[in-house]
Design an enzyme around this catalytic site. Structure first.
Site, PDB file in Angstrom:
ATOM      1  CB  SER A 140      -0.905   0.076   1.107  1.00  0.00           C
ATOM      2  OG  SER A 140      -1.677   1.111   1.306  1.00  0.00           O
ATOM      3  CE  LYS A 166      -4.786   0.157   0.512  1.00  0.00           C
ATOM      4  NZ  LYS A 166      -5.289  -0.814   1.681  1.00  0.00           N
ATOM      5  CE  LYS A 168      -4.070   3.836   2.215  1.00  0.00           C
ATOM      6  NZ  LYS A 168      -5.386   3.263   2.830  1.00  0.00           N
ATOM      7  CG  ASP A 193      -7.949   2.325   0.882  1.00  0.00           C
ATOM      8  OD1 ASP A 193      -8.993   2.726   0.921  1.00  0.00           O
ATOM      9  OD2 ASP A 193      -7.370   1.710   1.703  1.00  0.00           O
ATOM     10  CD  GLU A 218      -9.114  -1.143   0.980  1.00  0.00           C
ATOM     11  OE1 GLU A 218      -7.971  -1.175   0.373  1.00  0.00           O
ATOM     12  OE2 GLU A 218      -8.927  -1.098   2.205  1.00  0.00           O
ATOM     13  CG  ASP A 243     -10.594  -0.829   5.228  1.00  0.00           C
ATOM     14  OD1 ASP A 243     -10.928  -1.365   6.360  1.00  0.00           O
ATOM     15  OD2 ASP A 243      -9.513  -0.385   5.257  1.00  0.00           O
ATOM     16  CE  LYS A 267      -7.175  -2.401   6.934  1.00  0.00           C
ATOM     17  NZ  LYS A 267      -7.507  -0.932   6.814  1.00  0.00           N
ATOM     18  N   GLY A 295      -3.768  -3.940   6.142  1.00  0.00           N
ATOM     19  CA  GLY A 295      -2.859  -3.864   6.984  1.00  0.00           C
ATOM     20  C   GLY A 295      -3.045  -2.313   7.580  1.00  0.00           C
TER      21      GLY A 295
END
Ligand code: OSB
Ligand code: MG
Length: 373
Positions: A140, A166, A168, A193, A218, A243, A267, A295
């Protein structure tokens, strides 16, 4: 003859570890990871370790390190001590009396799972019903100062063999950035995400995500929403992954029946521990919904728990189980977590399978609460 877990002490370590690079998401920037470690010690001096993934501030969810310590000491520990127990799963119903506070429950339950597995002489992954010897790792990557920095960062991680990248996203750091990433890396498995940065008012923008062949987007919408996500998913070809919105198997059942997502990020902390994470996995597995392990910028202890849960058969997508060295100058465990050709080898030692190094722990420890039980 019983096999009750008799506890001798509980220690809560307040930890602070500097990230190699600040980690920026749509909700804020983290420079130092402040977190709690929980150590439970049985009458034979065997230790079990858990990590609270709550952050210093309530930006990802409502919990913080301080609320977690309060919940553990004042409510959860008394429930653990109220009656004997021989398996950590017995605690789930006891903890049920405490509303939410999932990360606090998870930290304490996780330490007890590690202790339980060590007493059995079994790896945590096996105790949970894991089937894999290796787990696939994605990475990420936070919001960067500029697109060139992001491309360079992705390039190093792709060359290291990570199975999925991934990034952000947030308003102003989304479509153009993804265009640049796709232009440079047309073939990689890529996802985005948003950590709840958009609403249905952004439908036109969100629909543009379909051009990038993302494995998933996400949590694009509100942290507590599953209704608008269902509206969005109907408009998008890209699978939506939830998430923040999923805290229980019941949340997942409702989200799946509404069609709010095609994938779920599991998670351990967000769902209140390993037992609940396994149960959420079982539900998704039986429904044919792929899951992966998310994570929370964990130290080695939390990372080890993530590796263990990701060995369950429904974890069919790469998890956010990057190398310790992606985040830390040094981790507090030995060996450190290493991603080699995109996979982490699951440890075969009992419990979490990594040794917590006391000297290193002390180096990053702000203070300790030590409680005789
Ligand atoms: O949304 O998955 C998230 C980190 C902190 C809080 C929320 C998230 C994240 C990450 C990092 O994406 C994942 C990792 O630990 O590698
Ligand atoms: Mg997320």
């Amino acid at each position: 003859m019983n096999d009750f877990l008799i506890l001798d002490r509980l220690k809560i370590y307040r930890m602070k570890m500097r990230l190699k690079k600040p980690f920026e998401t749509s909700f804020g920037v983290t420079h130092d990871r402040v977190f709690l470690l929980v150590e439970v010690i049985d009458a034979n001096g065997v230790s079990g370790w858990g990590e609270s993934v709550a952050m210093a501030e309530p930006w990802y969810n409502e919990e913080t390190c301080v609320t977690n310590e309060h919940m553990i000491l004042d409510f959860l520990l008394p429930l653990v001590m109220a009656q004997p127990f021989s398996h950590p799963r017995e605690l789930v119903s006891r903890f049920g009396r405490v509303r939410r506070n999932m990360m606090a429950k998870s930290a304490l339950e996780g330490a007890l799972w590690d202790l339980y597995a060590k007493r059995k002489g079994m790896p945590l992954a096996s105790v949970l019903g894991g089937v894999r010897k290796k787990v696939e790792a994605g990475v990420s990557i936070g919001i960067q100062p500029c697109v060139d920095d992001l491309l360079t960062f992705i390039d190093t991680r792709v060359k290291e063999g990570y199975k999925r990248i991934k990034i952000k996203i947030k308003p102003g750091w989304d479509i153009d950035v993804l265009k640049a990433v796709r232009a440079r890396f047309p073939k990689i498995s890529l996802m985005a995400d948003a950590n709840s940065a958009y609403s249905l008012d952004d439908m036109d923008l969100l629909k543009q995500l379909d051009q990038f062949n993302l494995t998933m987007v996400e949590q694009p919408l509100a942290h507590d929403d599953i209704v608008d996500h269902a509206v969005l998913q109907k408009e998008l070809k890209t699978p939506v992954c939830l998430d923040e919105s999923i805290h229980t198997s019941e949340d997942a059942r409702k989200a799946l029946s509404l069609g709010s997502c095609g994938i779920i990020n599991v998670k351990i902390g967000r769902v209140g521990g390993l037992h609940n994470a396994a149960a959420l996995h079982h539900l998704c597995y039986s429904e044919g919904i792929p899951v992966w392990c998310g994570g929370m910028l964990e130290s080695g202890v939390g990372r080890a728990h993530n590796i263990a849960i990701a060995t369950l058969p429904g974890f069919v997508l790469p998890s956010d189980t990057a190398s310790s060295s992606h985040y830390w100058e040094e981790d507090i465990i030995e060996p450190e977590v290493v991603v080699n050709k995109g996979v982490v080898t699951v440890p075969t030692q009992p419990g979490i399978g990594f040794k917590v190094v006391r000297d290193k722990l002390e180096k990053y420890c702000l203070s300790v609460k030590d409680i005789a039980l």
